[in-house]
Write a protein that holds these residues in place. Structure first.
Motif, PDB file in Angstrom:
ATOM      1  N   THR A 135      28.079  50.232   2.015  1.00 29.46           N
ATOM      2  CA  THR A 135      26.927  50.565   2.952  1.00 29.46           C
ATOM      3  C   THR A 135      27.790  51.854   3.889  1.00 29.46           C
ATOM      4  N   THR A 177      19.604  44.010  -5.925  1.00 34.80           N
ATOM      5  CA  THR A 177      18.350  44.724  -6.497  1.00 34.80           C
ATOM      6  C   THR A 177      18.443  45.944  -5.923  1.00 34.80           C
ATOM      7  N   GLY A 178      19.188  46.371  -5.103  1.00 30.28           N
ATOM      8  CA  GLY A 178      19.120  47.646  -4.551  1.00 30.28           C
ATOM      9  C   GLY A 178      20.376  48.179  -3.755  1.00 30.28           C
ATOM     10  N   ARG A 180      20.824  48.258  -0.586  1.00 36.05           N
ATOM     11  CA  ARG A 180      20.856  47.303   0.634  1.00 36.05           C
ATOM     12  C   ARG A 180      20.137  46.051   0.336  1.00 36.05           C
ATOM     13  N   THR A 181      19.481  45.691  -0.730  1.00 39.44           N
ATOM     14  CA  THR A 181      18.844  44.363  -0.948  1.00 39.44           C
ATOM     15  C   THR A 181      19.592  43.427  -1.980  1.00 39.44           C
ATOM     16  N   THR A 183      18.184  39.760  -3.595  1.00 38.64           N
ATOM     17  CA  THR A 183      16.971  38.991  -3.902  1.00 38.64           C
ATOM     18  C   THR A 183      17.257  37.522  -4.441  1.00 38.64           C
ATOM     19  N   ASP A 193      13.371  39.352  -0.710  1.00 41.59           N
ATOM     20  CA  ASP A 193      14.405  40.033  -0.541  1.00 41.59           C
ATOM     21  C   ASP A 193      14.984  39.912   1.032  1.00 41.59           C
ATOM     22  N   PHE A 194      16.169  40.147   0.680  1.00 39.46           N
ATOM     23  CA  PHE A 194      17.317  40.095   2.184  1.00 39.46           C
ATOM     24  C   PHE A 194      17.789  41.429   2.330  1.00 39.46           C
ATOM     25  N   ASP A 195      17.493  42.004   3.422  1.00 46.29           N
ATOM     26  CA  ASP A 195      18.012  43.372   3.881  1.00 46.29           C
ATOM     27  C   ASP A 195      19.509  43.330   4.286  1.00 46.29           C
ATOM     28  N   THR A 201      14.135  39.477   6.075  1.00 48.65           N
ATOM     29  CA  THR A 201      13.814  38.943   4.970  1.00 48.65           C
ATOM     30  C   THR A 201      12.289  39.267   4.799  1.00 48.65           C
ATOM     31  N   HIS A 202      12.128  39.442   3.443  1.00 49.74           N
ATOM     32  CA  HIS A 202      10.555  39.914   2.885  1.00 49.74           C
ATOM     33  C   HIS A 202      10.341  39.112   1.818  1.00 49.74           C
ATOM     34  N   ARG A 204       8.635  39.020  -1.184  1.00 49.19           N
ATOM     35  CA  ARG A 204       8.079  39.817  -2.258  1.00 49.19           C
ATOM     36  C   ARG A 204       7.144  39.158  -3.068  1.00 49.19           C
TER      37      ARG A 204
END
Length: 271
Positions: A135, A177-178, A180-181, A183, A193-195, A201-202, A204
């Motif tokens: 990061t 999965t990214g 900054r993510t 999952t 999804d966890f930032d 959290t979101h 998906r």
């Protein structure tokens, strides 16, 4: 599976077997008196590391000899998740609320434990250990989840740092999965999804299918998340949360052929 396609299997007895890509046995080794408790892991130099029920980390060379057998100082039967192989040949192992990092020769070089706080359930590592992305503030280190759904980062010599909570029980851990993510499948119903920088959290995908989703998810080459349900479906979800794939993993039973037609009735008898 190693870089040459050979397959290494740890059994329910304290044995490990190496097969070539065609399934021919190359060697078999008994590595002690205690069997593996979690799937083994291959390190960056090709050593196979096995965590045993007696709390040892056993390193096995590609040729099938024991390289090291190190006492970890933990209860091996408390291990729930495969070890994490590091770029330098080291390995991180979790058991219960303890984490131990060994170097490429099996020597313990870091150790920590989750701080038990009253009224919390962050006492046990239950999710898969994964390497966190770098990061703007620097590398996160190893990521793991607990039975309460908390997400932690650990970068020795610092203590584990809580990043947030997934909002439920993460089935079998999570995957990056990214950039900054993280999952995870949460409570068997939602893909969340966890930032990592913010802890937000979101959801998906929410199954709504009356069946639980097994976790963790897998990532297809185009970024689609793939998950299997306990009813035998493979589900694909894109970045926007749209279901793009739904495939039955088991073929439906073949319908039996229709019964043959009955005998044809003859003309009615004459008067």
């Amino acid at each position: 599976v190693d870089e040459r396609g050979n397959i290494l299997v740890a059994g329910t007895t304290p044995d490990v077997i190496k097969l070539d890509p065609e399934g021919k046995e190359l060697w078999r080794l008994r590595f002690g008196t205690s069997a593996a408790v979690v799937p083994p892991v291959l390190t960056s130099d090709g050593t196979l590391v096995i965590v045993t029920a007696s709390g040892q980390a056993v390193g096995i060379t590609p040729s099938g000899s024991i390289r090291f057998a190190s006492a970890l100082g933990v209860r091996g039967r408390d291990a729930d998740t495969p070890p994490l192989a590091l770029d330098d040949g080291g390995v991180i192992i979790a058991a219960g609320g303890a984490l131990v990092e060994i170097d490429r020769d099996g020597a313990v070089r870091a150790r920590t434990a989750l701080e038990i706080k009253p009224g919390t359930a962050d006492t046990r590592v239950t999710g898969a250990l994964v390497q966190g992305p770098a990061t703007e503030a620097g590398p996160l280190g190893a990521l793991f989840t607990t039975e309460s759904g908390s997400v932690f980062a650990w970068r020795p010599p610092a203590a584990p740092r809580k990043l947030g909570n997934l909002g439920g029980f993460p089935r079998r851990g999570a995957v990056v999965t990214g950039a900054r993510t993280l999952t995870a499948v949460v409570d068997g119903r939602r893909i969340v999804d966890f930032d990592l920088p913010t802890g937000v959290t979101h959801v998906r995908f929410n199954s709504g299918m009356g069946t639980q989703i097994d976790g963790p998810v897998a990532i297809a080459p185009d970024g689609t998340l793939l998950a299997a349900t306990q009813s035998g479906l493979l589900v694909g979800v894109d970045a926007a949360g749209n279901e793009t794939i739904r495939v039955a993993l088991e073929k439906p039973p073949v319908a039996p052929p229709p019964p043959p037609p009955g005998p044809t009735a003859g003309p009615p008898p004459s008067g």
